[in-house]
Design a protein around this motif. Structure first.
Motif, mmCIF file in Angstrom:
data_model
loop_
_atom_site.group_PDB
_atom_site.id
_atom_site.type_symbol
_atom_site.label_atom_id
_atom_site.label_comp_id
_atom_site.label_asym_id
_atom_site.label_seq_id
_atom_site.Cartn_x
_atom_site.Cartn_y
_atom_site.Cartn_z
ATOM 1 N N ILE A 1 1.147 -1.233 -0.228
ATOM 2 C CA ILE A 1 -0.338 0.245 -0.205
ATOM 3 C C ILE A 1 1.025 1.416 0.404
ATOM 4 N N ASP A 2 1.693 1.370 0.969
ATOM 5 C CA ASP A 2 3.199 2.584 0.629
ATOM 6 C C ASP A 2 3.783 2.698 -0.479
ATOM 7 N N THR A 3 4.183 1.582 -0.978
ATOM 8 C CA THR A 3 4.595 1.745 -2.755
ATOM 9 C C THR A 3 3.680 1.880 -3.499
ATOM 10 N N LEU A 4 2.245 1.832 -4.004
ATOM 11 C CA LEU A 4 1.110 2.367 -4.490
ATOM 12 C C LEU A 4 1.371 3.864 -4.540
ATOM 13 N N GLU A 5 0.534 4.093 -2.910
ATOM 14 C CA GLU A 5 0.914 5.757 -2.464
ATOM 15 C C GLU A 5 1.564 5.950 -2.581
ATOM 16 N N ALA A 6 3.091 6.410 -2.951
ATOM 17 C CA ALA A 6 4.300 7.221 -3.372
ATOM 18 C C ALA A 6 4.074 6.701 -4.639
ATOM 19 N N TYR A 7 4.230 5.669 -5.418
ATOM 20 C CA TYR A 7 3.895 5.839 -6.931
ATOM 21 C C TYR A 7 2.849 6.767 -7.030
ATOM 22 N N GLU A 8 2.076 7.056 -7.119
ATOM 23 C CA GLU A 8 0.663 8.014 -6.960
ATOM 24 C C GLU A 8 1.194 8.964 -6.658
ATOM 25 N N GLU A 9 1.904 9.763 -5.682
ATOM 26 C CA GLU A 9 1.949 10.428 -5.357
ATOM 27 C C GLU A 9 2.936 11.219 -6.402
ATOM 28 N N GLY A 10 4.234 10.347 -6.681
ATOM 29 C CA GLY A 10 5.529 10.639 -7.803
ATOM 30 C C GLY A 10 4.458 11.141 -8.785
ATOM 31 N N LEU A 11 3.763 11.171 -9.543
ATOM 32 C CA LEU A 11 2.978 10.970 -10.180
ATOM 33 C C LEU A 11 2.274 12.692 -10.018
ATOM 34 N N ALA A 12 1.888 12.561 -9.374
ATOM 35 C CA ALA A 12 1.318 13.984 -8.772
ATOM 36 C C ALA A 12 2.081 14.593 -9.418
ATOM 37 N N ASP A 13 1.487 16.037 -10.151
ATOM 38 C CA ASP A 13 1.552 17.740 -10.490
ATOM 39 C C ASP A 13 2.692 18.247 -9.777
ATOM 40 N N GLU A 14 2.915 18.345 -8.106
ATOM 41 C CA GLU A 14 3.239 19.319 -7.498
ATOM 42 C C GLU A 14 3.800 17.954 -6.708
#
Length: 172
Positions: A152-165
Motif C-alpha cells: 500500500i505504501d508503495t502504491l501511494e508513493a507511486y501515485e504521489e510521484g505522478l502528482a503535478d506537484e
C-alpha cells in the motif's frame, strides 16, 4: 558484474541481497503490468441500469466503501475518502437525487445522517465493483500485514510521484 542502485549483484537480473528483482527490472516489469491493469479496469463496463447516471471516478470509491462496509455516516465516509465532509455531502446529495443512495437519520443520534446504497441498485453496483474487491482480496490475503502495508505504501508513493506537484495528493 553490474550492480543496481543499492549495490546488489545484477548478473542475472536479481538482487542477490534480497532474492527479488533489481529496481530496474522491477520497473521494467511494472511498465508492462500497469498499462495491462489499467486496460482491464477500463474494460469493466458500467452496468446498463447505471450508465445513464454519469458516474464519475469520484463516485466509485464512495460506492465501494458503502458496498464493502455497509451503511456509513457522512463523516465516516469523508474520513475514508480523505476528503471534507462537505464534499461527501455533495456527492451523497447528487447520488440520492438519482436514486442510487438513500439517506436516513441515525436513530441513536438524529444529527447524524446514515448513507446506504438503495436496494434497487445494490445488485448492479455489487456486480460491477465486486470483481475488483475479489481481485484485491486474492492479491492481499497471502501477504503478511507488514507486506500489505509495504504494498500500500508503495502504491501511494507511486501515485504521489505522478502528482503535478511534489507532496500533493490528488483525491477525487
Amino acid at each position: 558484474m553490474s550492480t543496481d542502485d543499492r549495490g546488489g549483484d545484477q548478473r542475472d537480473g536479481r538482487d542477490h541481497d534480497g532474492g527479488g528483482p533489481s529496481v530496474d527490472d522491477g520497473i521494467r516489469t511494472l511498465l508492462l503490468l500497469m498499462p495491462r491493469m489499467v486496460g482491464r479496469v477500463k474494460r469493466i463496463r458500467i452496468p446498463e441500469e447505471l450508465r445513464s447516471f454519469s458516474l464519475a471516478p469520484r463516485h466509485l470509491s464512495l460506492l465501494a466503501f458503502l458496498l464493502f462496509d455497509g451503511p456509513l455516516g457522512v463523516n465516516e465516509l469523508a474520513a475514508r475518502l480523505e476528503v471534507a465532509p462537505a464534499t461527501v455531502s455533495l456527492m451523497v446529495g447528487e447520488l440520492s437525487r438519482k436514486g442510487i443512495l438513500q439517506r436516513r437519520e441515525d436513530e441513536a443520534d438524529r444529527r447524524r445522517t446514515i448513507v446506504s446504497i438503495t436496494d434497487a441498485h445494490r445488485p448492479a453496483i455489487d456486480g460491477w465493483l465486486a470483481r475488483g474487491a475479489t481481485a484485491w482480496r486474492r492479491a492481499l490475503e497471502p501477504l503478511t500485514p507488514a507486506q500489505r502495508q509495504m504494498f500500500i505504501d508503495t502504491l501511494e508513493a507511486y501515485e504521489e510521484g505522478l502528482a503535478d506537484e511534489p507532496g500533493r495528493k490528488d483525491r477525487a
